[in-house]
Design a protein around this motif. Structure first.
Motif, PDB file in Angstrom:
ATOM      1  N   ARG A 153       0.829  -1.211   0.000  1.00  0.00           N
ATOM      2  CA  ARG A 153       0.000   0.000   0.000  1.00  0.00           C
ATOM      3  C   ARG A 153       0.861   1.257   0.000  1.00  0.00           C
ATOM      4  O   ARG A 153       0.542   2.241  -0.650  1.00  0.00           O
ATOM      5  CB  ARG A 153      -0.928  -0.035   1.226  1.00  0.00           C
ATOM      6  CG  ARG A 153      -2.044   0.982   1.139  1.00  0.00           C
ATOM      7  CD  ARG A 153      -3.100   0.749   2.188  1.00  0.00           C
ATOM      8  NE  ARG A 153      -3.896  -0.442   1.932  1.00  0.00           N
ATOM      9  CZ  ARG A 153      -4.837  -0.879   2.739  1.00  0.00           C
ATOM     10  NH1 ARG A 153      -5.091  -0.273   3.875  1.00  0.00           N
ATOM     11  NH2 ARG A 153      -5.538  -1.968   2.444  1.00  0.00           N
ATOM     12  N   LEU A 195       2.121   1.779  -3.500  1.00  0.00           N
ATOM     13  CA  LEU A 195       1.070   2.374  -4.339  1.00  0.00           C
ATOM     14  C   LEU A 195       0.871   3.847  -4.002  1.00  0.00           C
ATOM     15  O   LEU A 195       0.674   4.690  -4.886  1.00  0.00           O
ATOM     16  CB  LEU A 195      -0.248   1.612  -4.161  1.00  0.00           C
ATOM     17  CG  LEU A 195      -0.362   0.284  -4.917  1.00  0.00           C
ATOM     18  CD1 LEU A 195      -1.644  -0.447  -4.533  1.00  0.00           C
ATOM     19  CD2 LEU A 195      -0.322   0.512  -6.419  1.00  0.00           C
ATOM     20  N   GLN A 218       1.361   6.915  -6.472  1.00  0.00           N
ATOM     21  CA  GLN A 218       0.291   7.911  -6.654  1.00  0.00           C
ATOM     22  C   GLN A 218       0.827   9.326  -6.400  1.00  0.00           C
ATOM     23  O   GLN A 218       0.536  10.262  -7.156  1.00  0.00           O
ATOM     24  CB  GLN A 218      -0.845   7.572  -5.679  1.00  0.00           C
ATOM     25  CG  GLN A 218      -2.035   8.519  -5.744  1.00  0.00           C
ATOM     26  CD  GLN A 218      -2.791   8.393  -7.064  1.00  0.00           C
ATOM     27  OE1 GLN A 218      -2.663   7.417  -7.771  1.00  0.00           O
ATOM     28  NE2 GLN A 218      -3.544   9.429  -7.396  1.00  0.00           N
ATOM     29  N   ARG A 241       3.170  10.294  -9.243  1.00  0.00           N
ATOM     30  CA  ARG A 241       2.676   9.844 -10.545  1.00  0.00           C
ATOM     31  C   ARG A 241       3.116  10.772 -11.679  1.00  0.00           C
ATOM     32  O   ARG A 241       3.628  10.341 -12.703  1.00  0.00           O
ATOM     33  CB  ARG A 241       1.147   9.761 -10.515  1.00  0.00           C
ATOM     34  CG  ARG A 241       0.532   9.160 -11.765  1.00  0.00           C
ATOM     35  CD  ARG A 241      -0.962   9.350 -11.761  1.00  0.00           C
ATOM     36  NE  ARG A 241      -1.307  10.767 -11.854  1.00  0.00           N
ATOM     37  CZ  ARG A 241      -2.450  11.297 -11.450  1.00  0.00           C
ATOM     38  NH1 ARG A 241      -3.350  10.539 -10.874  1.00  0.00           N
ATOM     39  NH2 ARG A 241      -2.690  12.594 -11.587  1.00  0.00           N
TER      40      ARG A 241
END
Lengths: 169, 280
Positions: free
Chosen positions: B2, B5, B9, B12
């Motif tokens: 997590r 990720l 994000q 990004r």
């Protein structure tokens, strides 16, 4: 995640395709002393200000590839310049006021900024091996292209300003 | 997982920027690869038809003037042709007497320019004739004034030509009067440069420069331009010779692609003897 629906994706893709077609068909007729505006950059500016850097770069990259491929030039130069310019212009993005921003004079200034970035990246990549005067490149290609692109961008900005909220972009 | 990720994000935009910029730079480095040629063909097929359909609008304003100018050119060319026919006959006779091999003439494919990229040094043109008309990469492009460039990409209906005013353009050339050899190249600006010519070579301003018979791409004796100035160069053994091209690149509208292919026997022999030779 990027909050775009399919309709918006398609509309932006069509917008960029139209700007690329204008770039190859109309722009050669409106060149002034070899200086030409970059129409796709104006479309990328709109996407950058409305949706942020990632969508702007994702649309700018293929647009640049199409232009380079068609021009028979070194493929990758325009895509690099449009990607970086799309990213740079998003620094001025305000998600709360994007609808107002793209209808104001600030949008033209942001396009001017993006065009300067675009022209510098392009000039650095393209003219790296040419034995030409740096001052001439800056004057003609960087300043010339940037100012011309900004001037042309006043047309869509004025159209958006006049149509107000009736035209959803 | 997590956290990873979350990091992706968070960064990004920077990750996308890095990937796309890296990919662009990779493409720039691999500019001549087969994959890039496929991409070029796709772009030409997609966009050239659009541009061809829009170019008629520009043509509306220039057709009458063009016809007038073409009539004038036609008259002077007819006179020149008559004179050349007589000279050709003389030349053939003399060559036969000496025992020289007869020179070939090459078929021309007429083409209209449907796209021009002269801004930002992008000196390329798109022609409305392509591989369906037997046009292939490296075929020379000329007009009535002289050497225009060479074909660099083709699709069935279109071809893209690199103008002589392009940084990657090279052609072996010679001074018509003194038969001095050199290379034609472009380093920016409106003039070409005749390179690799000794400082002591017999060249004067006003000399005519034509393509040389040593070229693998261009047929010999195609007009390139006129020597404008001769400088001392960078202090080495070569002169800095500026050549004013005869072709008016800004006003180009129609050209001819010369279906000239180098004799494969000569190519094979040259590759065997000196494989690293220049191919222009």
């Amino acid at each position: 995640m990027i909050q775009l629906n399919v309709r918006t994706y398609v509309l932006y893709a069509l917008l960029i395709l139209v700007t690329v077609i204008l770039q190859i068909s109309i722009v050669p007729l409106i060149r002034v002393m070899e200086v030409a505006p970059s129409i796709p950059l104006i479309g990328i500016a709109l996407i950058s200000l409305r949706e942020g850097p990632t969508p702007a770069m994702l649309y700018g990259f293929p647009a640049g590839l199409l232009i380079d491929g068609y021009a028979g030039e070194v493929v990758g130069i325009s895509s690099l310049a449009l990607t970086i310019a799309g990213f740079a212009m998003s620094f001025f993005r305000d998600p709360e006021k994007s609808a107002l921003l793209i209808r104001s004079g600030k949008a033209v200034t942001i396009v001017l900024f993006g065009a300067v970035i675009y022209s510098i990246v392009y000039a650095l990549a393209y003219f790296r091996t040419l034995d030409v005067d740096i001052a001439a490149i800056v004057l003609r290609h960087v300043i010339g292209t940037s100012v011309y692109t900004a001037v042309v961008s006043t047309i869509p900005v004025l159209i958006l300003a006049r149509t107000g909220s009736r035209l959803r972009v | 997982m997590r956290t990873l990720l979350g990091l992706l994000q968070l960064f990004r935009d920077y990750i996308v920027l890095t990937i796309l910029s890296g990919f662009s730079i990779l493409l720039i480095a691999q500019s001549d690869s087969a994959a890039v040629q496929v991409l070029r063909s796709f772009s030409i097929v997609t966009l050239a038809s659009v541009q061809a359909s829009s170019s008629w609008a520009a043509g509306l304003f220039t057709t009458a003037q063009d016809a007038e100018a073409l009539r004038d050119v036609n008259v002077s060319l007819m006179e020149e042709v008559m004179q050349l026919r007589r000279l050709r006959q003389e030349n053939l006779e003399l060559r036969r007497k000496i025992g020289f091999r007869e020179r070939q003439s090459y078929p021309l494919v007429p083409a209209e320019i449907v796209g021009k990229n002269l801004a930002l040094g992008q000196n390329m043109i798109t022609l409305d004739a392509g591989s369906d008309d037997s046009i292939a990469v490296n075929m020379p492009v000329i007009n009535e004034q002289g050497l225009v460039g060479k074909i660099v990409a083709t699709s069935p209906g279109y071809a893209v030509a690199q103008l002589a005013l392009h940084r990657d353009f090279r052609a072996t050339a010679k001074v018509k009067r003194s038969r001095i050899d050199g290379f034609i190249a472009w380093r920016g600006g409106e003039h070409l440069m005749l390179q690799h010519v000794s400082r002591t070579a017999d060249i004067i301003p006003g000399d005519t420069v034509v393509t040389s018979e040593y070229s693998n791409i261009f047929p010999p004796e195609v007009m390139i331009g006129v020597v404008r100035s001769i400088g001392p160069g960078d202090g080495g053994q070569f002169s800095e010779i500026e050549v004013e091209p005869r072709v008016n690149f800004a006003a180009l509208e129609r050209v001819f692609v010369v279906r000239y292919r180098e004799d494969p026997g000569r190519m094979q022999l040259e590759e065997r003897v000196y494989p690293s030779s220049v191919e222009n």
